[in-house]
Design an enzyme around this catalytic site. Structure first.
Site, PDB file in Angstrom:
ATOM      1  N   LYS A  19       0.965  -7.752  14.070  1.00  0.00           N
ATOM      2  CA  LYS A  19      -0.511  -8.254  13.809  1.00  0.00           C
ATOM      3  C   LYS A  19      -0.694 -10.093  13.596  1.00  0.00           C
ATOM      4  O   LYS A  19       0.826 -10.205  12.938  1.00  0.00           O
ATOM      5  CB  LYS A  19      -0.314  -8.120  11.747  1.00  0.00           C
ATOM      6  CG  LYS A  19      -1.698  -8.325  11.197  1.00  0.00           C
ATOM      7  CD  LYS A  19      -1.233  -7.667  10.307  1.00  0.00           C
ATOM      8  CE  LYS A  19      -2.680  -8.138   9.591  1.00  0.00           C
ATOM      9  NZ  LYS A  19      -2.869  -7.921   7.652  1.00  0.00           N
TER      10      LYS A  19
ATOM     11  N   ASP B  54     -11.403  -0.974   7.095  1.00  0.00           N
ATOM     12  CA  ASP B  54     -10.502  -0.810   6.752  1.00  0.00           C
ATOM     13  C   ASP B  54     -10.438   0.158   6.174  1.00  0.00           C
ATOM     14  O   ASP B  54     -10.430   0.361   4.488  1.00  0.00           O
ATOM     15  CB  ASP B  54      -9.875  -2.439   6.253  1.00  0.00           C
ATOM     16  CG  ASP B  54      -8.834  -2.439   5.570  1.00  0.00           C
ATOM     17  OD1 ASP B  54      -8.027  -1.177   5.436  1.00  0.00           O
ATOM     18  OD2 ASP B  54      -8.675  -2.804   4.681  1.00  0.00           O
TER      19      ASP B  54
ATOM     20  N   GLU C 206      -4.972   3.870  15.174  1.00  0.00           N
ATOM     21  CA  GLU C 206      -4.444   3.631  13.667  1.00  0.00           C
ATOM     22  C   GLU C 206      -4.563   4.332  12.421  1.00  0.00           C
ATOM     23  O   GLU C 206      -6.411   4.391  12.209  1.00  0.00           O
ATOM     24  CB  GLU C 206      -3.856   2.254  13.241  1.00  0.00           C
ATOM     25  CG  GLU C 206      -3.539   2.139  12.690  1.00  0.00           C
ATOM     26  CD  GLU C 206      -3.293   0.737  11.807  1.00  0.00           C
ATOM     27  OE1 GLU C 206      -2.990   0.301  10.697  1.00  0.00           O
ATOM     28  OE2 GLU C 206      -3.866  -0.165  12.761  1.00  0.00           O
TER      29      GLU C 206
ATOM     30  N   LYS D 228      -7.860   0.831  14.692  1.00  0.00           N
ATOM     31  CA  LYS D 228      -8.026   1.257  12.952  1.00  0.00           C
ATOM     32  C   LYS D 228      -9.799   2.227  13.649  1.00  0.00           C
ATOM     33  O   LYS D 228     -10.122   1.833  14.757  1.00  0.00           O
ATOM     34  CB  LYS D 228      -8.757   0.299  11.789  1.00  0.00           C
ATOM     35  CG  LYS D 228      -7.048  -0.255  11.781  1.00  0.00           C
ATOM     36  CD  LYS D 228      -7.914  -0.667   9.742  1.00  0.00           C
ATOM     37  CE  LYS D 228      -6.342  -1.573   9.518  1.00  0.00           C
ATOM     38  NZ  LYS D 228      -7.062  -2.253   7.831  1.00  0.00           N
TER      39      LYS D 228
ATOM     40  N   TRP E 277     -14.062 -11.004   0.882  1.00  0.00           N
ATOM     41  CA  TRP E 277     -12.855  -9.983  -0.338  1.00  0.00           C
ATOM     42  C   TRP E 277     -13.301  -9.937  -1.090  1.00  0.00           C
ATOM     43  O   TRP E 277     -13.028  -9.964  -2.371  1.00  0.00           O
ATOM     44  CB  TRP E 277     -11.825 -11.339  -0.237  1.00  0.00           C
ATOM     45  CG  TRP E 277     -10.855 -10.945   1.318  1.00  0.00           C
ATOM     46  CD1 TRP E 277     -11.114  -9.824   2.734  1.00  0.00           C
ATOM     47  CD2 TRP E 277      -9.926 -11.177   1.799  1.00  0.00           C
ATOM     48  NE1 TRP E 277      -9.642 -10.407   3.064  1.00  0.00           N
ATOM     49  CE2 TRP E 277      -9.101 -11.742   2.225  1.00  0.00           C
ATOM     50  CE3 TRP E 277      -9.171 -12.489   0.952  1.00  0.00           C
ATOM     51  CZ2 TRP E 277      -8.276 -12.300   2.959  1.00  0.00           C
ATOM     52  CZ3 TRP E 277      -8.040 -13.676   1.349  1.00  0.00           C
ATOM     53  CH2 TRP E 277      -7.042 -13.197   2.552  1.00  0.00           C
TER      54      TRP E 277
ATOM     55  N   ARG F 245       0.846  -1.129   0.132  1.00  0.00           N
ATOM     56  CA  ARG F 245      -0.004  -0.139   0.254  1.00  0.00           C
ATOM     57  C   ARG F 245       1.359   1.237   0.048  1.00  0.00           C
ATOM     58  O   ARG F 245       0.739   2.073   0.405  1.00  0.00           O
ATOM     59  CB  ARG F 245      -1.326  -0.027   1.190  1.00  0.00           C
ATOM     60  CG  ARG F 245      -1.815  -1.243   1.799  1.00  0.00           C
ATOM     61  CD  ARG F 245      -2.704  -1.723  -0.101  1.00  0.00           C
ATOM     62  NE  ARG F 245      -3.143  -3.114   0.082  1.00  0.00           N
ATOM     63  CZ  ARG F 245      -3.400  -3.680  -0.666  1.00  0.00           C
ATOM     64  NH1 ARG F 245      -2.634  -3.506  -1.789  1.00  0.00           N
ATOM     65  NH2 ARG F 245      -4.272  -4.840  -0.319  1.00  0.00           N
TER      66      ARG F 245
ATOM     67  N   ASN G 181       2.847  -6.947   7.691  1.00  0.00           N
ATOM     68  CA  ASN G 181       2.914  -8.814   7.845  1.00  0.00           C
ATOM     69  C   ASN G 181       3.850  -9.135   7.710  1.00  0.00           C
ATOM     70  O   ASN G 181       4.641  -8.756   6.376  1.00  0.00           O
ATOM     71  CB  ASN G 181       2.344  -8.520   6.130  1.00  0.00           C
ATOM     72  CG  ASN G 181       0.713  -8.621   6.099  1.00  0.00           C
ATOM     73  OD1 ASN G 181       0.325  -8.650   7.306  1.00  0.00           O
ATOM     74  ND2 ASN G 181      -0.004  -7.769   5.744  1.00  0.00           N
TER      75      ASN G 181
ATOM     76  N   GLU H 272      -4.645   4.034   0.354  1.00  0.00           N
ATOM     77  CA  GLU H 272      -4.996   2.404  -0.014  1.00  0.00           C
ATOM     78  C   GLU H 272      -6.671   3.156  -1.340  1.00  0.00           C
ATOM     79  O   GLU H 272      -6.407   2.171  -1.691  1.00  0.00           O
ATOM     80  CB  GLU H 272      -4.840   2.098   1.163  1.00  0.00           C
ATOM     81  CG  GLU H 272      -5.555   0.528   1.127  1.00  0.00           C
ATOM     82  CD  GLU H 272      -5.340  -0.469   1.687  1.00  0.00           C
ATOM     83  OE1 GLU H 272      -5.886  -1.995   2.343  1.00  0.00           O
ATOM     84  OE2 GLU H 272      -5.242   0.108   3.058  1.00  0.00           O
TER      85      GLU H 272
ATOM     86  N   ARG I 257      -2.255  -4.839  17.436  1.00  0.00           N
ATOM     87  CA  ARG I 257      -3.131  -4.258  16.622  1.00  0.00           C
ATOM     88  C   ARG I 257      -4.816  -5.000  16.376  1.00  0.00           C
ATOM     89  O   ARG I 257      -4.699  -6.610  17.085  1.00  0.00           O
ATOM     90  CB  ARG I 257      -2.932  -4.694  14.940  1.00  0.00           C
ATOM     91  CG  ARG I 257      -1.179  -3.987  14.734  1.00  0.00           C
ATOM     92  CD  ARG I 257      -1.412  -3.761  13.638  1.00  0.00           C
ATOM     93  NE  ARG I 257      -2.621  -2.854  12.279  1.00  0.00           N
ATOM     94  CZ  ARG I 257      -2.803  -3.405  11.217  1.00  0.00           C
ATOM     95  NH1 ARG I 257      -2.691  -4.552  11.186  1.00  0.00           N
ATOM     96  NH2 ARG I 257      -3.666  -3.252  10.305  1.00  0.00           N
TER      97      ARG I 257
ATOM     98  N   ARG J 180     -18.172  -8.208   9.193  1.00  0.00           N
ATOM     99  CA  ARG J 180     -16.928  -7.978   9.863  1.00  0.00           C
ATOM    100  C   ARG J 180     -16.848  -6.282  10.575  1.00  0.00           C
ATOM    101  O   ARG J 180     -15.662  -6.325  11.350  1.00  0.00           O
ATOM    102  CB  ARG J 180     -16.214  -7.846   8.326  1.00  0.00           C
ATOM    103  CG  ARG J 180     -14.649  -7.251   8.447  1.00  0.00           C
ATOM    104  CD  ARG J 180     -14.146  -7.139   6.930  1.00  0.00           C
ATOM    105  NE  ARG J 180     -12.628  -6.429   7.163  1.00  0.00           N
ATOM    106  CZ  ARG J 180     -12.072  -6.109   5.980  1.00  0.00           C
ATOM    107  NH1 ARG J 180     -12.026  -6.696   4.758  1.00  0.00           N
ATOM    108  NH2 ARG J 180     -10.854  -5.233   6.636  1.00  0.00           N
TER     109      ARG J 180
ATOM    110  N   GLU K 249      -6.205 -11.704   8.657  1.00  0.00           N
ATOM    111  CA  GLU K 249      -5.484 -12.308   7.449  1.00  0.00           C
ATOM    112  C   GLU K 249      -4.910 -13.052   7.418  1.00  0.00           C
ATOM    113  O   GLU K 249      -4.165 -12.777   6.584  1.00  0.00           O
ATOM    114  CB  GLU K 249      -5.960 -11.248   6.916  1.00  0.00           C
ATOM    115  CG  GLU K 249      -6.462  -9.951   6.783  1.00  0.00           C
ATOM    116  CD  GLU K 249      -6.271  -8.771   6.465  1.00  0.00           C
ATOM    117  OE1 GLU K 249      -7.133  -7.676   5.580  1.00  0.00           O
ATOM    118  OE2 GLU K 249      -5.274  -7.846   6.690  1.00  0.00           O
TER     119      GLU K 249
END
Length: 710
Positions: free
Chosen positions: A299, A377, A399, A372, A554, A180, A222, A405, A336, A348, A303
């Protein structure tokens, strides 16, 4: 955020209009490298004369390396602003007419360690603090004051940060890519470190310190386990040596399964004694190389990332294990809360609340849970996360995402301060009216002593740092709000414009108008009325029809839920009932579709196509109106930019003007994708007064598909 479309992302960054050279070169014009630290010469003779009266010397009372950074910056800034060398004195006695950087205890600015006071004392300007970092921040504040050509007479400013940990989160990878990231490759040249330390690291540190940012997480959440190896710890230490001089602590994201993948243990179970010992030894190894190391960002169980739930343990178990390893040190663990399960029957929106609220009070005092701003997201508009206000025994950090993004990457101008402020100013009502998200984050509502605001960084190795020149304002706005969340979006925009683009008042007003409306314009052609997450892939191309993914959440159709009846995600009692995660006063704002503010309508309700809204238009007509007027308004943005042309550097003007042309074309792309797709459900003509798209839906889909396979 996933790696599913990583190859598509790599192909995309090759076509984003930004510099992607490994070492972008400077140019003859304003290439944006200096950011808001340009220190352009003061042209006004009266203002210059006043400043010269107070700048015969720089007096410093500390020889610490952070204080030395402050005196160097002041010397550099004054030389550029006033055209003269100002001597730095260690002993200045009763001298007058200078700027004194004073480290002292018990100053008026010392309610917090990093606070500062700037005041006129006779003919001396005194910048005082009880910490070197406070002196540095006060120095930058004084230079900001002078760059804006404000008077010194009567100057008496005291400022304290409202949040303790103010940090950037970099999503940078060891191979130089940035997840991102839309401004080139990573700033961090891991293949050169630790032997060669790029001079650009210091300019990055200066820019952050000028905003009061005091922490940086160098790598992607990640995470790669490589960052826990001695090879990379030494590399990180070389960067930390630069950051330290500007009061910035260095942090790392960690891969939770590192004890297995790197340490060779049979498990990464946080309750296993050998695993706990491994992390304790690893933290000790890091502190040996980086004595002021900030801590870990994690994290986990999100995901596909490993975490404590892989062993039947809770998030608190995992976070507390790491916190235990930091007991001998000053570091913290930032855990997170971005988690959600692949459940086709779930919402979600509710996931983070369901997993974390039951753990309130179970986290170690060294742990901050990073949330967040919204429950999904980083959407162009989201309601505030229901976690805020519902975990009174656990410090919750904010956050925000600075990188765009879901906001058009590096081709769309979107000023993000209104997004940040919209969340911070939202009222949770947890302790009655006035219990804003900002008061949760700054600790004043629940008595947190460890407080945090983090921003996902939008920097890259593009010469101008952020790709789009106007995206620099988002980095600036995050820093200013992390120091003082009571600043207004408009005030920050005025500051940034004057420091970065032009001091001409009329031109500045035009740019501030553009910036202030840019987010609403983007929302109108991208996600009007509370639509959310309508695109997957590389998070850029419009795909509201996308209905195939490895998991239901997704896909695009999971979020907008268009059907023959209407549009929107019902989160009331008749739907997912996510609204019950908020206090009753908040629920009342959104539980009745007739009373829900239109920007949040489709976030919480599935609305009939023919339902008449408060504007007097039906849902279908309101969608058409917003999508069309939003796309058309990019033309207005172009006009506002053109009004400032004669007062802008030609290189900056051309760069932004060309990107606005791209934005207009892509806004029409988004508009046509939405109206043609939704029309298949609404079965209604394009609203009168708007010209139907020139392409068919199939043709638009083909253009998207071609884009995605580049």
């Amino acid at each position: 955020m996933t790696n599913k479309y990583f190859l598509l992302f790599l192909s995309f960054i090759l076509i984003v209009p930004a510099s992607f050279a490994s070492d972008p070169l400077s140019s003859d014009g304003d290439d944006g490298y200096k950011l808001w630290l340009k220190y352009e010469a003061v042209a006004n003779a009266a203002v210059k004369a006043e400043y010269l009266r107070y700048t015969s010397f720089i007096g410093e009372s500390s020889k610490g390396e952070v204080a030395q950074s402050a005196s160097r910056e002041l010397h550099t800034g004054l030389k550029s602003l006033l055209g003269k060398n100002v001597p730095v004195l260690n002993s200045f006695g009763g001298k007058s007419g200078g700027i004194i950087l004073k480290l002292e205890s018990g100053t008026a600015s010392s309610q917090q360690e990093e606070g500062y006071q700037i005041k006129l004392s006779g003919t001396n300007v005194v910048v005082s603090s009880n910490s070197e970092r406070g002196i540095l921040y006060g120095t930058f504040a004084l230079l900001r004051h002078m760059q804006m050509q404000l008077p010194v007479k009567g100057l008496n400013l005291t400022s304290n940060p409202r949040v303790r940990y103010r940090m950037l989160n970099h999503w940078d990878n060891p191979d130089g890519t940035i997840e991102r990231g839309y401004a080139g490759a990573s700033l961090w040249k891991w293949y050169e470190l630790p032997e060669r330390v790029d001079p650009r690291y210091q300019d990055y540190a200066r820019a952050n310190a000028s905003l009061g940012i005091n922490g940086t997480v160098l790598n992607n959440v990640n995470a790669s386990a490589r960052f826990m190896s001695q090879e990379y710890i030494v590399k990180v230490a070389a960067i930390a040596n630069v950051m330290r001089k500007y009061g910035i602590k260095t942090y790392l994201s960690v891969y939770f399964a590192a004890p297995k993948t790197l340490g060779g243990l049979p498990t990464s179970d946080p309750l296993d004694p050998k695993v706990r010992a491994w992390w304790a030894e690893k933290v000790a190894q890091i502190y040996k190389e980086i004595p002021d190391f900030g801590g870990f960002l994690v994290k986990a169980n999100s995901e596909g990332e490993p975490g404590p739930q892989d062993y039947g343990r809770s998030h608190a178990d995992g976070a507390n294990m790491l916190a235990e390893a930091f007991k001998p040190y000053d570091g913290i663990v930032v855990w997170r809360a971005f988690v959600y399960k692949a459940d086709p029957n779930a919402d979600r929106f509710k996931a983070a609340y369901e997993e974390f609220v039951p753990l309130d009070g179970k986290f170690d005092p060294k742990v901050i849970v990073q949330v967040k701003n919204g429950p999904i997201d980083f959407q162009p508009r989201e309601p505030f996360s229901p976690l805020f206000g519902n975990m009174p025994k656990t410090p919750l950090g904010m956050e925000f995402q600075i990188t765009q993004e879901y906001l058009g990457f590096a081709t769309h101008a979107v000023y993000e301060a209104p997004i940040f402020k919209e969340c911070l100013d939202s009222d949770t009502y947890v302790n009655g009216a006035g219990s804003t998200v900002a008061k949760v984050v700054d600790g004043s509502l629940h008595g947190y002593t460890r407080t945090l605001m983090a921003g996902v960084a939008n920097t890259g190795n593009a010469r101008n740092w952020t790709g789009h020149p106007l995206a620099q304002a988002n980095w600036y706005a995050f820093g200013r709000l992390s120091w003082d969340h009571q600043l207004s979006s408009e005030q920050i925009a005025r500051e940034w414009t004057a420091l970065t683009l032009t001091r001409n008042q009329k031109a500045g007003e035009s740019i501030v108008r553009l910036m202030s409306r840019s987010r609403e314009i983007y929302v109108d052609y991208n996600t009007p009325l509370g639509l959310s997450r309508p695109w997957m892939g590389v998070h850029f191309a419009p795909e509201p029809w996308q209905n195939k993914g490895s998991r239901p959440d997704w896909t695009a159709v999971y979020y907008h839920r268009a059907d023959s009846v209407g549009l929107g995600f019902d989160r009331t009692e008749s739907g997912s009932n996510a609204l019950t995660q908020y206090r009753p006063q908040v629920q009342q704002q959104w539980n009745n579709p007739d009373k829900t503010a239109l920007p949040y309508l489709l976030w919480f309700h599935h609305i009939r196509w023919d339902k008449k809204l408060s504007t007097g238009r039906t849902l279908w007509d309101e969608l058409c109106t917003r999508l069309y007027t939003g796309a058309d308004s990019v033309t207005w943005m172009q006009q506002q930019w053109d009004l400032a042309k004669t007062h802008l550097d030609p290189q900056v003007y051309t760069d932004v003007a060309q990107r606005l042309q791209v934005q207009h074309r892509e806004a029409i792309w988004w508009r046509d994708s939405w109206v043609l797709y939704l029309q298949t459900f609404a079965k209604q003509p394009i609203t009168a007064g708007f010209e139907p798209p020139k392409q068919t839906l199939d043709e638009v889909k083909k253009s998207v598909n071609v884009y995605l396979i580049r």
